[in-house]
Design an enzyme around this catalytic site. Structure first.
Site, PDB file in Angstrom:
ATOM      1  N   LYS A 114      -3.674 -16.907   5.581  1.00  0.00           N
ATOM      2  CA  LYS A 114      -4.180 -17.763   4.502  1.00  0.00           C
ATOM      3  C   LYS A 114      -4.216 -19.231   4.910  1.00  0.00           C
ATOM      4  O   LYS A 114      -5.103 -19.972   4.480  1.00  0.00           O
ATOM      5  CB  LYS A 114      -3.310 -17.576   3.254  1.00  0.00           C
ATOM      6  CG  LYS A 114      -4.024 -17.956   1.966  1.00  0.00           C
ATOM      7  CD  LYS A 114      -3.261 -17.472   0.747  1.00  0.00           C
ATOM      8  CE  LYS A 114      -3.964 -17.912  -0.536  1.00  0.00           C
ATOM      9  NZ  LYS A 114      -3.260 -17.429  -1.729  1.00  0.00           N
ATOM     10  N   PHE A 134       5.844 -11.178   0.867  1.00  0.00           N
ATOM     11  CA  PHE A 134       5.131 -10.379  -0.121  1.00  0.00           C
ATOM     12  C   PHE A 134       3.759  -9.981   0.414  1.00  0.00           C
ATOM     13  O   PHE A 134       2.997 -10.818   0.874  1.00  0.00           O
ATOM     14  CB  PHE A 134       4.959 -11.196  -1.422  1.00  0.00           C
ATOM     15  CG  PHE A 134       4.151 -10.466  -2.462  1.00  0.00           C
ATOM     16  CD1 PHE A 134       4.620  -9.284  -3.029  1.00  0.00           C
ATOM     17  CD2 PHE A 134       2.923 -10.961  -2.876  1.00  0.00           C
ATOM     18  CE1 PHE A 134       3.868  -8.613  -3.976  1.00  0.00           C
ATOM     19  CE2 PHE A 134       2.170 -10.294  -3.834  1.00  0.00           C
ATOM     20  CZ  PHE A 134       2.647  -9.114  -4.384  1.00  0.00           C
ATOM     21  N   GLN A 135       3.454  -8.717   0.366  1.00  0.00           N
ATOM     22  CA  GLN A 135       2.192  -8.152   0.838  1.00  0.00           C
ATOM     23  C   GLN A 135       1.917  -8.433   2.307  1.00  0.00           C
ATOM     24  O   GLN A 135       0.778  -8.612   2.709  1.00  0.00           O
ATOM     25  CB  GLN A 135       1.023  -8.620  -0.041  1.00  0.00           C
ATOM     26  CG  GLN A 135       1.125  -8.067  -1.457  1.00  0.00           C
ATOM     27  CD  GLN A 135      -0.151  -8.226  -2.259  1.00  0.00           C
ATOM     28  OE1 GLN A 135      -0.890  -9.180  -2.080  1.00  0.00           O
ATOM     29  NE2 GLN A 135      -0.405  -7.283  -3.150  1.00  0.00           N
ATOM     30  N   GLU A 172     -10.106   0.055  -1.585  1.00  0.00           N
ATOM     31  CA  GLU A 172     -10.516  -0.447  -0.269  1.00  0.00           C
ATOM     32  C   GLU A 172     -11.007   0.673   0.650  1.00  0.00           C
ATOM     33  O   GLU A 172     -11.846   0.438   1.519  1.00  0.00           O
ATOM     34  CB  GLU A 172      -9.380  -1.212   0.406  1.00  0.00           C
ATOM     35  CG  GLU A 172      -9.066  -2.553  -0.242  1.00  0.00           C
ATOM     36  CD  GLU A 172      -8.095  -2.441  -1.414  1.00  0.00           C
ATOM     37  OE1 GLU A 172      -7.732  -1.294  -1.791  1.00  0.00           O
ATOM     38  OE2 GLU A 172      -7.705  -3.487  -1.959  1.00  0.00           O
TER      39      GLU A 172
END
Ligand SMILES: Cc1ncc(C[n+]2csc(CCOP(=O)(O)OP(=O)(O)O)c2C)c(N)n1
Lengths: 586, 235
Positions: free
Chosen positions: A186, A136-137, A74
């Site tokens: 999301k 998570f993440q 990235e």
């Protein structure tokens, strides 16, 4: 479409639809509205890496004409987007997933921020219901990037997320450019919506000036007219405002010598007699002499970075300062402005052209500047055979390539030699990491630059240390079949550090030796690129010819003189006029 | 520059180490000088820059993160901040942040300009000396002498919020001088805990607190980012 419509209307509508948005699928989700917003903004390419939280956006990109370039890391995506933007003059776009994807972008965002490069970063985020739970993440991306973005957004509404992305894009380019970021949870990107985003427009709370207040222009114009030793200082803002034409005309029409900052390299043709090249720590002796002795410094679009000024107490000690900047906060931030002029560089230079009646009488001063050019030329020693001198390599590459070739670099000695010994004559041909000084910028930047200007030559002048930091992006250059040349000035040192250790730390070369360097030519071949090596002048000439002739990515490993140092040098915090020409003057 | 005819070709003989040109000490040097703030000065009359206290008012979009952006700006740029208060205004979606900073004139100028650059910031103003300012303090003192505590509280037009056998908590509002005096006066009882809000302020009379600020009335927020669905319709 209603069946009652006449045939004629139907035809017209269909035609128009095919012409403008024939392949456009309707907006169905937050993600597709994000992609639509990018299309509305004219985005043609984006750089990124896939991942869980950003997958809805990638899924929507599947239906778009936007060319997505998958990068190896990235950080590469951010640098490529940055360089793409620098070359094109529009914000570059990069994408990353949440957590590690977003944090990997951070260096590239900070780099763009320090150099005022317009860039839009889109990051996936865990669903908003999980935000704050250490999911998570999950990373607090807006929190992490707040100090290094012009502004960032947490997009919590699928209906408006497209407009938010459009606003972020427009804000990145508006006024003083800079990076913006939209964090995309999301659930927002997955949620259904049929809201078409409007055109990209900046927020209403921001209104950068264009024309400056005429009174400030008039007072500055009087100061310019009466100056005896006037000097123009072009900063990166001149390039960003697309004001190089106006800037050059102003210099030439009024016979005023020009120095640039590093980001403004190419804003004034370096082979023009009025151009003294760039000032600062490793700038030319004549530029630094001119800065030290001028009686009026007209700075346009520059922020007086300490690498330019040295110690501010000794900077342009005799000069009154006219400071033109679109960002009012830059005025008198580091160096007091006697004549502040707040406005867009292009607009203000036009105002100056109208207001300055009589050119300053600067004949003697111009002559003095020419004398300094002769007294302190950039020079180096070339022994008969080897070791190769890096400055020679830069000059040879310059000679072998067209005038509009784009040069990208890493950070270190090689960057300085590239800036010193390449003669830049066009704006947006010098693409480097200035404010942040990020090693590893060169290769991903070359990828972004080549995608922005496929018809132009792109040469990355890199250091062995810098190249190793993002070398994995070679795989991208190969996959995208990019005709770029990486010239590694390999001294088996992290050379700039070694130079400072020799000068200021009694030669204790702690952690500066890279004698475990891989064979870069072989490594290039392993990636699927062409590899060349050169350790003397003949081999160098052959390698340059071969690499430039090869239609694809190539790497030349130049084994240069490991003892070569960068001069002139103004000691950090020192006086510009006291640049050292060799180590014993430091 | 590749234009240097001397440096073009291999085999170029360079005499002596380093580069040409006179050594640093042999070059002409002007005597002028700037101070550490970049202002050109006369060395004879150089004076240390003076710090002063300024009250800065920022009208902001009341959106998530605005306070952390403002405080982040202060820590990142190392501005000396004394207090910061924030609260809604009568305009929906707007809030006012009042900052007390101790800086040089140049520093205060930077504070205002850097604040003005933040996207959610609508207007920034600096209040002059006769602005209306007030602060609130809560004081918890020992409850051994309730009558005396009460007398002092009345003297400072305060209010008793809680009185128990061991502690008494009072509230005082007013300008900074009055608050400081009150705190001093309460010391005799042994102050157990103290909470001060920091100053908040408005310009006196007709002058708007931030330039161009309209008299308060409810309007929709200008910002498109965090608006709700009804706002989004009219775009
Ligand atoms: C990411 C990063 N880490 C560390 C540094 C500090 N640094 C500045 S120059 C330099 C040496 C660069 O070495 P190389 O890329 O080989 O270039 P050279 O100076 O040898 O030309 C280092 C380590 C930096 N600029 N960037």
């Amino acid at each position: 479409m209603s069946e009652q419509q006449t045939a004629a209307t139907t035809d017209e509508t269909t035609d128009a639809a095919t012409e403008t948005d024939g392949k456009r699928t309707p907006v169905t989700t937050g993600a597709s509205s994000v992609v639509r917003a990018l299309e509305n903004a004219g985005v043609e390419a984006a750089f990124g890496v896939q991942g869980g939280a950003i997958m809805p956006i990638y899924d929507a990109l599947y239906d778009s004409d936007i060319h997505h370039v998958t990068m190896a890391h990235e950080q590469g995506a951010a640098h490529a987007a940055d360089a793409y933007g620098v070359v094109r003059g529009d914000p570059g776009v990069c994408l990353a997933t949440s957590g590690p994807g977003a944090t990997n972008l951070v260096t590239g965002i900070a780099d763009a921020d320090m150099d005022s490069d317009a860039m839009l970063a889109l990051t996936g985020q865990v669903p908003s219901t999980m935000v704050g739970s250490d999911a998570f993440q999950e990373t607090d991306t807006t929190g992490v990037t707040a100090p290094i973005t012009k502004h960032n957004y947490f997009a919590s509404d699928a209906d408006t997320v497209g407009d938010t992305v459009g606003e972020a894009f427009a804000l990145a380019a508006e006024g003083r450019p800079g990076p913006t970021l939209v964090d995309l949870p999301k659930d927002t990107t997955m949620a259904e919506t049929d809201r078409e985003p409007g055109p990209a427009k900046p927020p209403e709370t921001t209104t950068p000036p264009t024309d400056a207040e005429i009174e400030s222009v008039k007072t500055a114009a009087r100061a310019i007219e009466r100056a005896e030793k006037p000097l123009l200082l072009f900063g990166g803002g001149v390039v960003k405002a697309n004001a190089t034409e106006e800037a050059r005309a102003f210099a030439v029409d009024n016979g005023i010598p020009v120095v640039t900052t590093m980001p403004a390299i190419g804003s004034m043709p370096e082979d023009h007699e009025l151009c003294l090249s760039w000032a600062g720590m490793h700038g030319t002796g004549y530029a630094n002499m001119a800065v030290t002795h001028c009686d009026l410094l007209v700075a346009v679009g520059c922020r007086f970075d300490d690498r330019l000024t040295g110690g501010v107490d000794t900077f342009a000690p005799e000069a009154e300062v006219v400071h033109v900047d679109v960002d009012e906060a830059e005025i008198s931030k580091n160096v007091h402005a006697d004549y502040p002029v707040v406005g867009d560089a292009k607009a203000v230079l036009e105002q100056f052209a109208d207001e300055v009646g009589q050119s300053p009488d600067a004949r003697e001063w111009r002559q003095q500047c020419q004398t300094w050019k002769e007294e302190y030329p950039l020079a180096y020693e070339t022994p008969e055979d080897k070791p190769l001198k890096p400055q020679f390599v830069v000059e040879a590459l310059d000679e072998a390539t067209p005038d509009d070739t784009i040069v990208t670099t890493g950070v270190g000695q090689h960057q300085m030699w590239a800036a010193q010994f390449w003669t830049f004559t066009n704006p947006r041909t010098w693409v480097s990491s200035h404010g942040l000084g990020t090693m590893g910028y060169g290769l991903p930047a070359a990828i972004g630059a080549k995608l922005a200007a496929p018809d132009r030559d792109v040469v990355c002048v890199d250091g062995d240390g810098s190249f190793l930091m993002t070398i994995q992006e070679l795989s991208v250059a190969v996959r995208e079949e990019l005709d770029i040349t990486v010239a590694v000035l390999n001294n088996e040192y992290i050379g700039m550090v070694r130079q400072w250790q020799d000068a200021f730390f009694d030669g204790r070369r702690m952690a500066a030796e890279y004698d475990w360097c891989p064979d870069f030519a072989k490594l290039a071949e392993a990636f699927g690129a062409r590899g060349f090596s050169a350790e003397n002048y003949d081999e160098a000439a052959d390698a340059i010819e071969g690499a430039l002739a090869y239609n694809g990515p190539s790497v030349i490993d130049f084994r240069i003189d490991p003892t070569e140092n960068v001069y002139p040098m103004v000691a950090s915090g020192g006086a510009n006029g006291k640049f050292a020409l060799s180590e014993d003057q430091l | 520059m590749s234009g240097d005819e001397s440096a073009d070709a291999p085999g170029y003989e360079f005499d002596g180490p380093g580069m040409p040109g006179p050594a640093p000490d042999e070059r002409p040097h002007p005597d002028g000088r700037r101070n550490a703030h970049g202002v050109r000065i006369d060395p004879e009359v150089e004076a240390e820059p003076r710090y002063r206290t300024a009250v800065v008012s920022a009208l902001v979009e009341h959106e998530p993160g605005v306070l952390s952006r403002v405080s982040g700006l202060f820590s990142r740029r190392q501005f000396n901040i004394e207090s910061l208060t924030v609260g809604k205004t009568t305009v929906d979606g707007h809030a006012r942040i009042t900052l007390v900073v101790e800086e040089t004139d140049a520093g205060i100028d930077q504070v205002k300009k850097q604040l003005g650059k933040l996207k959610p910031v609508i207007q920034v103003g600096e209040l002059d000396g006769d602005a209306v300012r007030a602060e609130l303090v809560l004081l918890k003192v020992r409850g051994d002498e309730p009558d005396k505590v009460h007398a002092i509280t009345q003297m400072y037009e305060g209010e008793t919020l809680d009185a128990g056998p061991r502690t008494i908590t009072v509230q005082i509002t007013g300008d900074q001088q009055k608050i400081d005096d009150a705190v001093d006066a309460f010391r005799q009882f042994g102050i157990i805990e103290i909470a001060r809000t920091g100053q908040t302020a408005l310009a006196r009379g007709d002058t708007p607190t931030t330039p161009g600020e309209e008299p308060g009335h409810s309007t929709e927020p200008k910002n498109s980012t965090y608006r709700d669905e009804t706002d989004a319709e009219d775009n």
